[in-house]
Design an enzyme around this catalytic site. Structure first.
Site, PDB file in Angstrom:
ATOM      1  N   TYR A  86       5.752   6.588  -2.309  1.00  0.00           N
ATOM      2  CA  TYR A  86       6.260   5.488  -1.860  1.00  0.00           C
ATOM      3  C   TYR A  86       5.484   5.310  -0.530  1.00  0.00           C
ATOM      4  O   TYR A  86       5.912   6.460   0.385  1.00  0.00           O
ATOM      5  CB  TYR A  86       7.446   4.652  -2.076  1.00  0.00           C
ATOM      6  N   GLU A 130       2.336  -1.706   3.007  1.00  0.00           N
ATOM      7  CA  GLU A 130       2.855  -0.909   2.178  1.00  0.00           C
ATOM      8  C   GLU A 130       2.079  -0.623   0.565  1.00  0.00           C
ATOM      9  O   GLU A 130       1.073  -1.376   0.036  1.00  0.00           O
ATOM     10  CB  GLU A 130       3.825  -1.168   1.720  1.00  0.00           C
TER      11      GLU A 130
END
Lengths: 368, 305
Positions: A101, A183
């Site tokens: 992530y 992101e």
């Protein structure tokens, strides 16, 4: 504004972030061409500006033509969190070793860019474990900091180098486009140890749009929201039957809350704004008149900068031009409110002393 | 922490006690001139205006206009300025003011890019100055000084501090307080932007130790985590003056911006539930509607007697 995945990936590509081959389409004919170009297997991904697509069935693997013919329309027809598909992205299947992530966002509390990274990605941010959080300041992520993040994630060798490179490119993108959030989740380590962005999220700071004409093409607003913006008020469409009009975002939200508490359903949030004029409020009423589901209008004004008479005048003009024949329930307070009430006497506007009374009357009024 | 009362009011021995000078940046614009006049009518001591290219003129025949903040500060020694320029010029106006020595900058413009706000804040920190806003209705000590755009009628001098993210709700709730006999010692609109020069927690630190402040009202809304952080600070600091909160936006749908740039719920982040539950943890009742605020406050006041 949140860009769609394929739009975010367009920006990623521009900044040299590694991506799998993918192509977006808006209908099955286009999709068929892309399927041929990509070759099976690939993934069909719905393009909606909200998260949770996987759980909702918006991401499907596809092995052959039969599956494609079945799944493409299925995914296209989905509605996720109230959002319909804007497009479909076909993306080559990936041979993944591990999911990470990575995001950079403008940290409101710390007033600086902040990195969140984790060696355990692929799930929603709330459930990302062992988050590594680094405050960056207002400048680029340095080599040193990027290496530190890679080390804390226990990445090594070529993978670590590629991660550092990706993080630095992501930082450059975030700063140059003034994004609120960028992101990559998951950021995948492939079987060959290369790193790929499998998904992309990009949230712009709309206030900086004037410096970013290149992001204009991604603007996605309903015709009504666009018109509202042009006229200087703020409108959010909701799915109830009572249009809520007021001045100031806080007061309008507060009115929505009270209306909902009393059993009413708001049809829209409409803040006429600090610079409201008779023309702009009339424009707002024109938009409301186009929403078929609206059965009544609730007005809650606290006239400070905005004179209540300006709003009253707009309503009178709307009645005169037969623009609205809906019942109006209003509470007017503040600047020139006595005069405004006098002006509206005998019109279709019902005037109440308190917002409670206006709300109750509106809830009863639309039930009839 | 900045002595906000010191900046707005001063000390009895000062020659300008209760008459602090304020500079208006953008005084010749439509909005700037309207509110400069209204501030003057309220009794605020507007000592200078700044509009590049209009130096040497006078506003309303009495307030001198300068081309730069440096000239205005040199001539007046004012420490407070209020900015009424369009959002895209905010950063340069703020730099001009902070470099000239302004210690309290009230930023009215709405739609300032977040990055510009952050750069202005970075400079303010280096200069030991405070920025209120952007997108704020301003700050006032009722019946003494108004540095902002708020209408005068809801406010009355008294002993309750009101901190608010929203302008109109600040007026609405102050009005309800005034009608119930609760005047205000100070009201601060922190603004509805995602990044505020003065966060709720900073505003709290500015007012919490004022001896004649007897109660606190916090007006929040969905988005961000200012309210949660404030509630935690209230718990940690053992602050025990009667406090009541109100949160707008319970009925707002997720992932939709409700007018204010900062008013958006992402996932569970910034939700009304999270704010209400933190305030409850801090033993602060949260009103369901603005009219309930003075009722809850009266209850709290009674208990603390």
């Amino acid at each position: 504004m949140q860009l769609l995945e394929f739009q975010a990936k367009e920006l990623f590509r521009e900044y040299g972030i590694n991506l799998l081959h993918s192509i977006s389409s808006t209908n099955i004919e286009e999709g068929r061409k892309h399927a041929k170009e990509l070759g099976y297997p690939f993934v069909i991904k719905i393009q909606v500006p909200v998260g949770g697509r996987g759980k909702a069935g918006g991401i499907q693997k596809c092995q052959n033509d039969d599956e494609f013919e079945l799944k493409y329309p299925q995914v296209m027809d989905l509605t996720i969190k109230g959002e319909k598909a804007r497009a479909i992205l076909l993306e080559k299947m990936a041979d993944i070793k591990k999911e990470l992530y990575l995001s950079i966002f403008l940290n409101r509390s710390k007033r600086c860019y902040t990195i969140i990274a984790s060696a355990e990605g692929g799930v929603e941010i709330e459930s990302v474990k062992n988050q590594i959080i680094k405050e960056v300041g207002l400048g680029d992520v340095s080599d040193e900091l990027a290496r530190e993040v890679a080390k804390e994630m226990e990445l090594e060798g070529n993978t670590a180098e590629q991660f550092v490179d990706t993080l630095k490119k992501l930082s450059k993108l975030t700063i140059e486009k003034e994004a609120e959030l960028v992101e990559i989740n998951p950021l995948a380590i492939m079987q060959d140890d290369s790193i790929m962005a499998l998904d992309g999220k990009f949230v712009t700071d709309d206030n900086s749009n004037f410096r970013h004409p290149e992001l204009q093409k991604y603007q996605e607003k309903t015709a009504i929201e666009e018109q509202a913006e042009k006229s200087g008020f703020s409108l959010v469409e909701l799915d109830g039957d009572i249009a809520v009009v007021g001045n100031g975002a806080g007061l309008v939200m507060s009115t929505l809350d009270m209306l909902s508490d009393n059993g009413g359903k708001p049809a829209c949030f409409l803040d006429v704004g600090g610079g409201a004029t008779t023309e702009s409020v009339y424009e707002a009423l024109t938009l409301i008149s186009k929403l078929d589901r609206v059965k009544g209008i609730l007005v809650n004004l606290y006239g400070g900068i905005v004179k209540t008479t300006v709003v009253a005048e707009a309503f009178l003009k709307a009645y005169e031009n037969n623009l609205i024949d809906l019942p109006v329930f209003s509470r007017l307070k503040g600047t020139e409110s006595e005069k405004a009430k006098e002006m509206l006497k005998g019109s279709r506007t019902n005037i109440f002393d308190s917002v409670e009374e206006a709300i109750n009357a509106a809830v009863m009024g639309v039930k009839k | 922490m900045t002595d906000i009362f010191g900046l707005l009011k001063g000390k009895p021995e000062d020659s300008d006690y209760e008459n602090k000078g304020v500079i208006v940046q953008g005084i010749t614009g439509a909005y700037g001139s309207l509110h400069a006049k209204q501030m003057m009518a309220y009794g605020t001591n507007v000592v200078a205006g700044v509009t590049p290219g209009k130096g040497g003129q006078k506003f309303e025949d009495k307030v001198p206009i300068y081309n730069t903040m440096q000239e205005a500060v040199d001539a007046t020694h004012a420490k407070i300025s209020i900015v009424y320029v369009p959002a895209k010029f905010f950063l340069s106006a703020a730099k001009d003011a902070l470099n000239a020595g302004i210690k309290l900058l009230v930023a009215i413009p709405e739609h300032v890019p977040i990055r510009d706000t952050m750069e202005a804040l970075d400079l303010a920190k280096k200069k030991g100055a405070v920025i209120i806003g952007p997108n704020t209705p301003g700050i006032m000590i009722p019946e003494l000084i108004k540095v902002g755009i708020m209408p005068p009628m809801p406010f009355k001098a008294g002993k309750i501090a009101v901190l608010s993210k929203s302008g109109t709700l600040l007026y609405e709730i102050s009005d309800a307080l005034t009608n119930s006999g609760f005047g205000q010692s100070i009201t601060i609109g922190i603004g509805g932007d995602p990044v505020n020069g003065t966060r709720l927690i900073d505003a709290f630190e500015m007012v919490k130790d004022i001896p004649d402040m007897e109660g606190l009202v916090v007006v929040g809304e969905i988005g961000g985590d200012s309210e949660e952080i404030l509630a935690q600070r209230i718990i940690d600091s053992g602050f025990n003056k009667p406090t009541v909160a109100y949160i707008a936006g319970r009925a707002a749908p997720k992932e939709k911006r409700m007018g204010h740039a900062g008013a958006i719920v992402m996932g569970t982040y910034g939700s009304a539930e999270s704010k209400v539950s933190m305030f409850n943890k801090a033993n602060i009742p949260v009103a369901k509607r603005p009219a309930e605020v003075p009722v809850l406050l009266a209850g709290k006041m009674e208990k603390s007697d």
